[in-house]
Design a protein around this motif. Structure first.
Motif, PDB file in Angstrom:
ATOM      1  N   VAL A   1       0.717  -1.007  -0.128  1.00 48.71           N
ATOM      2  CA  VAL A   1       0.075  -0.158  -0.099  1.00 48.71           C
ATOM      3  C   VAL A   1       0.846   1.249  -0.108  1.00 48.71           C
ATOM      4  O   VAL A   1       0.441   2.070  -0.559  1.00 48.71           O
ATOM      5  CB  VAL A   1      -0.977   0.065   1.208  1.00 48.71           C
ATOM      6  CG1 VAL A   1      -1.729   1.230   1.455  1.00 48.71           C
ATOM      7  CG2 VAL A   1      -2.018  -1.214   0.905  1.00 48.71           C
ATOM      8  N   ASP A   2       1.866   1.380   0.904  1.00 42.93           N
ATOM      9  CA  ASP A   2       2.813   2.601   0.814  1.00 42.93           C
ATOM     10  C   ASP A   2       3.353   2.627  -0.486  1.00 42.93           C
ATOM     11  O   ASP A   2       3.263   3.981  -0.813  1.00 42.93           O
ATOM     12  CB  ASP A   2       3.570   2.318   2.028  1.00 42.93           C
ATOM     13  CG  ASP A   2       3.268   2.656   3.297  1.00 42.93           C
ATOM     14  OD1 ASP A   2       2.084   3.126   3.532  1.00 42.93           O
ATOM     15  OD2 ASP A   2       4.001   2.173   4.276  1.00 42.93           O
ATOM     16  N   ALA A   3       3.826   1.661  -1.148  1.00 44.51           N
ATOM     17  CA  ALA A   3       4.575   1.889  -2.428  1.00 44.51           C
ATOM     18  C   ALA A   3       3.304   2.365  -3.349  1.00 44.51           C
ATOM     19  O   ALA A   3       3.724   3.467  -4.502  1.00 44.51           O
ATOM     20  CB  ALA A   3       5.055   0.716  -2.964  1.00 44.51           C
ATOM     21  N   LEU A   4       2.081   2.216  -3.231  1.00 43.89           N
ATOM     22  CA  LEU A   4       1.075   2.709  -4.273  1.00 43.89           C
ATOM     23  C   LEU A   4       0.861   3.905  -4.020  1.00 43.89           C
ATOM     24  O   LEU A   4       0.841   4.744  -4.816  1.00 43.89           O
ATOM     25  CB  LEU A   4      -0.247   1.774  -3.906  1.00 43.89           C
ATOM     26  CG  LEU A   4      -1.372   2.071  -4.635  1.00 43.89           C
ATOM     27  CD1 LEU A   4      -1.116   1.765  -6.302  1.00 43.89           C
ATOM     28  CD2 LEU A   4      -2.436   1.373  -4.091  1.00 43.89           C
ATOM     29  N   LEU A   5       0.662   4.380  -2.716  1.00 40.75           N
ATOM     30  CA  LEU A   5       0.544   5.588  -2.242  1.00 40.75           C
ATOM     31  C   LEU A   5       1.555   6.855  -2.621  1.00 40.75           C
ATOM     32  O   LEU A   5       1.552   7.831  -2.886  1.00 40.75           O
ATOM     33  CB  LEU A   5       0.075   6.029  -0.557  1.00 40.75           C
ATOM     34  CG  LEU A   5      -1.076   5.200  -0.169  1.00 40.75           C
ATOM     35  CD1 LEU A   5      -1.373   5.166   1.303  1.00 40.75           C
ATOM     36  CD2 LEU A   5      -2.318   5.807  -1.020  1.00 40.75           C
TER      37      LEU A   5
ATOM     38  N   ARG B   1      -3.179   8.642   5.249  1.00 35.45           N
ATOM     39  CA  ARG B   1      -1.840   8.261   5.069  1.00 35.45           C
ATOM     40  C   ARG B   1      -1.068   8.696   4.031  1.00 35.45           C
ATOM     41  O   ARG B   1       0.216   8.935   3.951  1.00 35.45           O
ATOM     42  CB  ARG B   1      -1.943   6.445   4.962  1.00 35.45           C
ATOM     43  CG  ARG B   1      -0.369   5.861   5.146  1.00 35.45           C
ATOM     44  CD  ARG B   1      -0.368   4.275   5.517  1.00 35.45           C
ATOM     45  NE  ARG B   1       0.762   3.780   5.705  1.00 35.45           N
ATOM     46  CZ  ARG B   1       1.376   3.799   6.814  1.00 35.45           C
ATOM     47  NH1 ARG B   1       0.580   4.179   7.838  1.00 35.45           N
ATOM     48  NH2 ARG B   1       2.668   3.305   6.905  1.00 35.45           N
ATOM     49  N   ALA B   2      -1.870   8.723   2.887  1.00 36.59           N
ATOM     50  CA  ALA B   2      -1.010   9.663   1.691  1.00 36.59           C
ATOM     51  C   ALA B   2      -0.777  10.909   2.093  1.00 36.59           C
ATOM     52  O   ALA B   2       0.363  11.237   1.806  1.00 36.59           O
ATOM     53  CB  ALA B   2      -2.149   9.330   0.536  1.00 36.59           C
ATOM     54  N   ALA B   3      -1.653  11.712   2.767  1.00 34.01           N
ATOM     55  CA  ALA B   3      -1.098  13.226   3.095  1.00 34.01           C
ATOM     56  C   ALA B   3       0.055  13.278   3.838  1.00 34.01           C
ATOM     57  O   ALA B   3       0.922  13.982   3.647  1.00 34.01           O
ATOM     58  CB  ALA B   3      -2.419  13.746   3.477  1.00 34.01           C
TER      59      ALA B   3
ATOM     60  N   ALA C   1     -10.895   7.040   3.592  1.00 34.88           N
ATOM     61  CA  ALA C   1     -10.358   8.073   4.543  1.00 34.88           C
ATOM     62  C   ALA C   1      -9.151   7.498   5.155  1.00 34.88           C
ATOM     63  O   ALA C   1      -7.959   8.446   5.119  1.00 34.88           O
ATOM     64  CB  ALA C   1     -11.472   8.104   5.501  1.00 34.88           C
ATOM     65  N   ALA C   2      -8.804   6.487   5.549  1.00 34.20           N
ATOM     66  CA  ALA C   2      -7.617   5.808   5.845  1.00 34.20           C
ATOM     67  C   ALA C   2      -6.382   6.399   5.028  1.00 34.20           C
ATOM     68  O   ALA C   2      -5.392   6.639   5.312  1.00 34.20           O
ATOM     69  CB  ALA C   2      -7.441   4.398   6.456  1.00 34.20           C
ATOM     70  N   LEU C   3      -6.586   5.703   3.811  1.00 37.96           N
ATOM     71  CA  LEU C   3      -5.748   5.857   2.623  1.00 37.96           C
ATOM     72  C   LEU C   3      -5.389   7.485   2.409  1.00 37.96           C
ATOM     73  O   LEU C   3      -4.204   7.628   2.197  1.00 37.96           O
ATOM     74  CB  LEU C   3      -6.260   5.270   1.420  1.00 37.96           C
ATOM     75  CG  LEU C   3      -6.082   3.779   1.289  1.00 37.96           C
ATOM     76  CD1 LEU C   3      -7.149   3.422   0.189  1.00 37.96           C
ATOM     77  CD2 LEU C   3      -5.022   3.198   1.495  1.00 37.96           C
ATOM     78  N   GLY C   4      -6.495   8.199   2.404  1.00 37.60           N
ATOM     79  CA  GLY C   4      -6.146   9.572   2.295  1.00 37.60           C
ATOM     80  C   GLY C   4      -5.446  10.468   3.492  1.00 37.60           C
ATOM     81  O   GLY C   4      -4.501  11.042   3.127  1.00 37.60           O
TER      82      GLY C   4
END
Length: 448
Positions: free
Chosen positions: A17-21, A49-51, A44-47
């Protein structure tokens, strides 16, 4: 397991996931899946973490439950992206969030592609008001429109879309085609014909050439509704091609390499069956699938103790406790009344009450708060073992269900989110979800 079962415990590639973001080439992440599996929370959690990893992200939710606003500490989400406070911007990222207002988005399209007089005629038309508020597929179409608008603004380098909860697997992709077909279809073209001829000639054409059809339509729709539809069609004439053009453009955007679809599912048979359909349909539509997010996965810190062994140990302890209770009741090997002893303590034969044998004199024997006899250590241990056995049975069922999906789709990377003890209500909860989503199971093992 039967001979017909696919191979269980099949290894699945890990969804990084981190590599994707972190990949600047990833511009759109679409979270899709059946209802109730946690798409909104995952988006929301992906948002968050990405930010906090440096992306300028916006989360677009189509979920009417408004859980996203609550978890992000925003009083209300609407059709305008709003910055989420409390997100750590040390890495240079920021997060905005919005919730699709279907009617407002439709109104914006009309206002942006028609002059003021025609826009007002459309917005005031009763048929348009019904169409924009609840026509089948309008919500999904407007979600595509809003996604196209956000991408065109280029104010964010990552857009995360929480797709509408729906019974059908990919209404998000199908609805724009359906609505576009409706707006470009024969029925609309027939209704446009009088307007294209214009003036009295148009009315004559309508009255003469289409009298039978309009009479039938008037019976089916009602005369006033038919007139409203015709007025709407006349006003929208120049805009119909734009709907199809924009829908096609957004559809191609979803097929582009910068888009990644995440299928979100719970580790349950029905949810993973639906997820398998999503995976197959995305492949058929040539949509780029990043992987499967398996949400609310249960774990145990004592996974080496199987359900069978736990139940057997609980049974042994229960039998032992029963034997001791029976021995105490019948006298058995325990000291008899002559020694003034009983299971509850020393018995004062003068008044028949049990007391402790402390040097300070008699005191009442301990009792459970609810008045029931105290639970023995064996009974307590047996109860805990049974609870553990139930948990292990859940784990085993989830593992077998997951492995069946993996055996059918071995190419799909999988990430798991360990179940939390409660609901997510704030940014800290979303951070925890994001952290669990990014965990590599090969390095971390199973957690509770």
């Amino acid at each position: 397991m039967t001979a017909d079962d696919p191979t269980l415990d099949a290894p699945a590639p890990w969804l990084e996931v981190d590599a994707l973001l972190d990949d600047p080439g990833t511009r759109i992440v679409v979270c899709c899946g059946s209802g109730g599996v946690g798409k909104t929370t995952t988006a929301a959690a992906l948002g968050v973490r990405a930010a906090e990893r440096g992306r300028r992200a916006v989360v677009l939710t189509i979920d009417p439950a408004r859980r996203l606003a609550q978890s992000m500490g925003i009083s209300e989400l609407d059709n305008v992206p709003r910055q989420v406070k409390g997100v750590d911007g040390a890495a240079g990222g920021e997060l905005h969030a919005m919730m699709l207002d279907m009617k407002r988005t439709f109104d914006e399209i009309v206002e942006g592609h028609a002059d003021a007089a025609r826009a007002r005629a459309i917005l005031d038309n009763p048929f348009y008001q019904s169409l924009s508020a609840g026509f089948a597929g309008t919500q999904e179409y407007m979600a595509m429109e809003k996604l196209g608008q956000l991408r065109a603004r280029d104010a964010w380098d990552l857009i995360i879309v929480d797709t509408p909860p729906s019974r059908s697997a990919l209404d998000f992709l199908d609805a724009p085609k359906r609505l576009g077909s409706f707006l470009d279809g024969k029925f609309i073209r027939v209704l446009m014909a009088p307007a294209k001829v214009g003036g009295r000639a148009g009315m004559k054409f309508l009255n003469v050439g289409m009298s039978m059809m309009t009479g039938t339509l008037s019976k089916l729709m009602g005369g006033q509704l038919l007139r409203d539809v015709q007025t709407f069609v006349a006003a929208m004439d120049t805009m119909f091609g734009g709907f199809r053009t924009r829908a096609d453009a957004t559809y191609r955007l979803l097929q582009a390499p910068g888009t990644a679809f995440l299928v979100v599912a719970a580790p349950e048979r029905d949810a993973l069956r639906e997820a398998a359909y999503f995976v197959e349909r995305l492949a058929a539509e040539r949509m780029p699938l990043a992987g499967l997010v398996l949400n609310r996965v249960h774990g145990s810190g004592a996974a080496q103790l199987s359900a069978e062994r736990a139940l057997a140990a609980a049974e042994t302890l229960t039998d032992r406790a029963a034997e001791e209770a029976e021995a105490d009741a019948s006298g058995g090997d325990a000291p008899g009344p002559a020694e003034n002893l009983a299971p509850g303590g020393i018995v004062d034969h003068g008044d028949g009450k049990a007391a402790s044998g402390t040097a300070d004199g008699p005191s009442p024997a301990p009792a459970a708060p609810d008045g029931h006899p105290p639970v023995s250590a064996e009974q307590l241990a047996a109860g805990l073992l049974r609870l553990h056995a139930e948990r292990m049975q859940v784990l085993d069922r989830e593992r077998r269900t997951r492995d069946r999906f993996t055996a059918l789709h071995p190419e799909v990377p999988v990430a798991e989110i360990a179940a939390l003890p409660g609901d997510v209500h704030d940014l800290d909860g979303l951070r925890l979800i994001g952290a669990r989503l990014a965990l590599d199971p090969a390095r971390t093992g199973t957690t509770d």
